[in-house]
Design an enzyme around this catalytic site. Structure first.
Site, mmCIF file in Angstrom:
data_model
loop_
_atom_site.group_PDB
_atom_site.id
_atom_site.type_symbol
_atom_site.label_atom_id
_atom_site.label_comp_id
_atom_site.label_asym_id
_atom_site.label_seq_id
_atom_site.Cartn_x
_atom_site.Cartn_y
_atom_site.Cartn_z
ATOM 1 N N TRP A 179 22.034 -24.576 -0.901
ATOM 2 C CA TRP A 179 21.864 -23.658 0.216
ATOM 3 C C TRP A 179 20.399 -23.371 0.519
ATOM 4 O O TRP A 179 20.050 -23.001 1.644
ATOM 5 C CB TRP A 179 22.558 -22.330 -0.094
ATOM 6 C CG TRP A 179 21.860 -21.527 -1.160
ATOM 7 C CD1 TRP A 179 21.656 -21.888 -2.455
ATOM 8 C CD2 TRP A 179 21.254 -20.243 -1.013
ATOM 9 N NE1 TRP A 179 20.979 -20.908 -3.136
ATOM 10 C CE2 TRP A 179 20.719 -19.887 -2.287
ATOM 11 C CE3 TRP A 179 21.118 -19.355 0.043
ATOM 12 C CZ2 TRP A 179 20.064 -18.676 -2.494
ATOM 13 C CZ3 TRP A 179 20.469 -18.154 -0.186
ATOM 14 C CH2 TRP A 179 19.947 -17.832 -1.442
ATOM 15 N N ASP A 180 19.534 -23.551 -0.476
ATOM 16 C CA ASP A 180 18.123 -23.220 -0.245
ATOM 17 C C ASP A 180 17.488 -24.164 0.775
ATOM 18 O O ASP A 180 16.434 -23.856 1.327
ATOM 19 C CB ASP A 180 17.329 -23.199 -1.553
ATOM 20 C CG ASP A 180 17.604 -24.391 -2.461
ATOM 21 O OD1 ASP A 180 18.133 -25.397 -1.965
ATOM 22 O OD2 ASP A 180 17.291 -24.311 -3.662
ATOM 23 N N GLU A 232 23.061 -15.216 -9.156
ATOM 24 C CA GLU A 232 23.976 -15.876 -10.084
ATOM 25 C C GLU A 232 24.174 -15.101 -11.381
ATOM 26 O O GLU A 232 24.862 -15.586 -12.279
ATOM 27 C CB GLU A 232 23.467 -17.292 -10.369
ATOM 28 C CG GLU A 232 23.487 -18.160 -9.125
ATOM 29 C CD GLU A 232 22.792 -19.503 -9.304
ATOM 30 O OE1 GLU A 232 22.336 -19.785 -10.439
ATOM 31 O OE2 GLU A 232 22.697 -20.256 -8.318
ATOM 32 N N LYS A 292 19.117 -12.079 -10.842
ATOM 33 C CA LYS A 292 18.359 -13.318 -10.972
ATOM 34 C C LYS A 292 17.680 -13.656 -9.646
ATOM 35 O O LYS A 292 16.468 -13.642 -9.528
ATOM 36 C CB LYS A 292 19.271 -14.466 -11.409
ATOM 37 C CG LYS A 292 18.521 -15.786 -11.628
ATOM 38 C CD LYS A 292 19.482 -16.940 -11.926
ATOM 39 C CE LYS A 292 18.699 -18.238 -12.128
ATOM 40 N NZ LYS A 292 19.574 -19.424 -12.123
ATOM 41 N N GLN A 293 18.480 -13.982 -8.623
ATOM 42 C CA GLN A 293 17.938 -14.261 -7.289
ATOM 43 C C GLN A 293 18.043 -13.018 -6.415
ATOM 44 O O GLN A 293 19.008 -12.258 -6.520
ATOM 45 C CB GLN A 293 18.697 -15.403 -6.610
ATOM 46 C CG GLN A 293 18.504 -16.761 -7.241
ATOM 47 C CD GLN A 293 19.573 -17.087 -8.280
ATOM 48 O OE1 GLN A 293 20.294 -16.213 -8.739
ATOM 49 N NE2 GLN A 293 19.655 -18.351 -8.664
#
Length: 797
Positions: free
Chosen positions: A387-388, A516, A628-629
């Protein structure tokens, strides 16, 4: 908040000489060999060659990879379940055509043991080449100059080339140059422990396969040309690799050539005279197909034609074409900064341009494929597309290289049939794009942090919307985009439901957002917000096509079996989408239960236990309030009109201290939002972390490849963060806010076919139209028209 001081910036960043256009090392660093192989990688979006030395050894990961060329392998589960992914996909280390071995007086040149009177290697980002210049002194006292240039052609997608010049400076000597092409078996690494199947416990690394991946099926040698053909064992793809040569010298020479199943070589024997250069030019080509094995002869002929053309026009022609591509790229894409000191300016400028250059060379000739998360600089994450690509890389490409962005969106469109099948496997309607893939099929074996990230559908739609708005290419919607919108909206409509809480709330349960460390949750705020936009856009687009292009609407309705009631259902779901909000704290919870979790013990978890995914069982992580993100923070950047300024600040204040920095996707987004809410010291701190992510080896894993998403985020940091671009309204609006360390910032954007330059300092902003007919812009609420030869100056009040 930056939890830990990263060590990489001290061990890696400062080995490179300061230069705004070059990455230069002045000595051989064996302990940093894996890192420098990544940094000195050359690629064009199709072929990627890591920066291993021409001699082939020593190396850490001497890989050459071709985008989209992969092997499949069965995923073995301890316990099966319905719908689990059955086959993994891994990008393949293809035959290595870079090897040029040198012997003088029958003694091999071997870098680790050679006495070097001079050594310099640099990546020239203006010309798109890696050069190495050295002088080797033999035990006999003979001094040998070795000068090489390597490029992967941006103009010619299937070509790469090396110019290799040897000069015996102070004597005469017999010189042998052995130019080789070798199929290295599987994935030879400096880290021998990683030879077994798996990824060594680190999900960021590529899988290691036990079987012989490439099967020889044809070889050919003619004069100074060698061609090898291989097919993959399981995926049944075919690749043809070829090399051709010219040798220029005033010395006498002869040559021999031979080939076997997995290797070939052309050996030049030269009676070198003092001070007389011997210049070998090696041309390399790769051609692939997915229709093995009956196209071997055709691929061989294609390879021959590529090599014949390259040899005819020569290395100088390839250099000229490379420079032309990059001149145009830097004109429309460069970001220029001035920092407090000259040394900082050069250091930052070097790292920024490195990011821009890597993003371009990872995507410039991507055709019929995506951009792997490591680009073509390494095989981390198995060469998969995530997705990035849409959220982090695509904005840069849309504003600077829109044709590349269009190609990537077309690639997603061609995945649509496979995405429909995947949705059926997940018992859903519509289409579900794979979380990680090469061939369009889901390759994630861990559904909690993979498949459950349904937001990838909305991420693709977000990029689609941005592409159309920025380029004005509305025809893309009718040809490709509308079908994507219909099928993704169908999935959201089917996935969500109306709760029985007494309110008419449309909820989405059992999903994972960008973070995540919090998986399979209910009402992830990022997912719900992005799904809402997806549903709205699908409904409004289809309604507009119905009114303005009835024939296209009719054809689309027939193709997708669209019913008008579906459109009403999408509108209703968007209108009633539940967006979690905690009135007591005045913030948006990341999901329904995030606020109820125990906070991670940041104060007592030691530095060597990060990233925590490598040291704690997932269940331990999932029980804690730790990020995390960026998740909710990312939503505030992408959909900033959906949040008030006060909400942004409160949300940022809450989530920033909970974010570990374990992901390279974090610092850039945290920095952008910090700038948006006025925390400029913190924004600059995050910006520096993102800027030096790879040159400083901030995550201690650049050996496996560059962090392309972080590089895209670095560009967004300057354009959206410090220049304050907001592009979610009717026209682009800028609200600049530079950190005190940055004295000046300038960059170019292409909007609706107009190239503009934005140049700002702490007192004023200058807008200049460089190409195009004119453009409407907004600066801190002030609308104006930008026209040719009439720059607009806005003074800061």
């Amino acid at each position: 908040m930056m939890k830990r001081e990263r060590k990489g910036i001290y061990t890696a960043r400062h080995i490179y000489s300061p230069d705004p256009w070059r990455i230069t090392e002045k000595q051989f660093y064996p302990e940093l060999m894996g890192l420098t192989e990544t940094i000195f990688c050359t690629s064009n979006g199709y072929i990627g060659m890591r920066g291993a030395f021409e001699e082939g050894k020593p190396s850490y990961q001497n890989f050459t990879i071709v985008n989209g060329f992969y092997e499949t392998w069965p995923i073995i589960y301890g316990e099966e379940a319905f719908g689990f992914t059955k086959m993994g996909q891994t990008i393949v280390n293809v035959p290595d055509s870079k090897i040029i071995k040198l012997y003088v007086d029958d003694e091999p040149f071997y870098l680790p043991t050679a006495t070097l009177l001079h050594f310099e290697r640099f990546l020239d980002m203006k010309n798109g080449v890696v050069e190495r210049n050295l002088v080797w002194e033999m035990f006999s006292g003979k001094q040998i100059s070795i000068r090489s240039k390597r490029l992967v052609s941006m103009e010619h997608r299937h070509l790469a080339s090396i110019s290799y010049e040897v000069t015996v400076l102070n004597d005469r000597a017999p010189v042998i140059i052995s130019s080789e092409i070798i199929n290295h078996e599987n994935y030879a690494r400096g880290d021998e422990k990683q030879q077994t199947q798996g990824n060594g416990g680190d999900p960021r690394r590529a899988s290691r396969l036990e079987h012989q991946i490439l099967q020889p099926c044809l070889n050919d040698v003619q004069d100074t040309s060698v061609i090898l053909c291989h097919s993959t064992c399981n995926s049944k793809m075919t690749i043809t690799s070829g090399v051709e040569h010219t040798l220029e010298t005033n010395c006498d020479f002869s040559y021999t050539s031979k080939t076997e199943d997995n290797r070939g070589k052309v050996v030049f024997m030269v009676d070198a005279r003092k001070g007389k250069p011997i210049t070998l030019t090696k041309y390399m080509t790769y051609h692939t197909t997915r229709t093995a094995p009956h196209t071997n002869e055709e691929l061989r002929e294609r390879a021959k034609r590529s090599l014949k053309r390259a040899k005819k026009f020569g290395f100088s022609d390839l250099l000229e074409g490379q420079r032309k591509y990059l001149d145009e790229f830097w004109e429309r894409s460069d970001v220029r900064v001035e920092i407090n000191s000259y040394e900082q300016t050069v250091s930052f400028q070097q790292a920024i341009r490195f990011s821009l250059f890597q993003m371009y060379q990872s995507s410039v000739r991507v055709e019929g494929a995506g951009v792997p998360s490591k680009g073509l600089t390494g095989i981390g994450y198995d060469g998969h597309y995530f997705w990035d690509m849409e959220i982090y890389l695509m904005p840069f490409l849309i504003y600077t290289s829109p044709t590349i962005a269009e190609n990537l969106l077309k690639f997603r469109y061609r995945m649509l049939d496979e995405a429909r099948k995947y949705a059926r496997r997940l018992n859903q309607k519509g289409a579900m794009f794979p979380w990680r893939t090469i061939n369009g099929e889901e390759a994630s074996a861990y559904y909690a942090a993979g498949t459950a990230q349904y937001h990838i559908n909305a991420d693709i739609v977000y990029a689609l919307k941005k592409y159309v708005n920025v380029t004005g290419d509305h025809g893309f919607i009718s040809k490709y985009g509308a079908e994507i919108l219909i099928e993704t909206a169908r999935l959201w409509s089917d996935l969500g439901f109306y709760s029985n809480s007494g309110e008419e709330k449309f909820e989405i349960h059992g999903v994972t957002g960008p973070d995540e460390y919090n998986t399979v949750v209910n009402n992830n705020t990022y997912t719900n917000l992005m799904a809402r936009q997806n549903l709205k856009l699908a409904a409004s687009t289809v309604e507009e096509l119905k009114e303005t292009e009835p024939e296209i609407f009719k054809s689309l309705s027939h193709k997708t079996n669209l019913h008008l009631l579906e459109i009403k259902n999408w509108e209703k779901a968007a209108r009633h989408m539940y967006i979690p909000y905690d009135k007591k704290l005045g913030i948006h919870p990341q999901d329904n239960y995030f606020l109820e979790k125990k906070k991670w013990d940041f104060e007592n978890v030691p530095e060597d236990k990060y990233p925590i995914l490598l040291h704690y069982h997932p269940l331990v992580i999932y029980r804690h309030k730790v990020v995390k993100q960026p998740d909710l923070v990312l939503a505030m950047f992408l959909l900033e009109k959906d949040f008030s300024q006060e909400e942004k600040k409160r949300n940022f204040d809450y989530y920033d201290p909970l974010t570990t920095g374990d992901s390279s996707l974090s610092a850039c987004i945290q920095g952008i939002v910090a700038a948006k809410v006025g925390y400029m010291d913190k924004a600059m701190e995050y910006a520096e972390n993102a800027i030096f992510m790879d040159l400083g080896d901030m995550g201690q894993n650049t050996v496996d490849g560059c962090h392309i998403a972080s590089m895209g985020g670095t560009w967004m940091m300057f354009v959206f963060g410090f220049a304050g671009l907001a592009d979610t309204g009717e026209k682009p609006e800028f609200s600049p806010n530079l950190p005190k360390e940055i004295q000046r910032l300038s960059f170019s954007l292409t909007i609706l076919g107009n190239m503009i330059e934005v140049d700002l300092d702490h007192s004023e902003t200058k807008y200049t139209l460089k190409k195009g007919d004119g453009l409407a812009l907004c600066h801190e609420g002030i609308d104006f028209e930008l026209s040719w030869d009439d720059p607009i100056f806005v003074t800061k009040t």
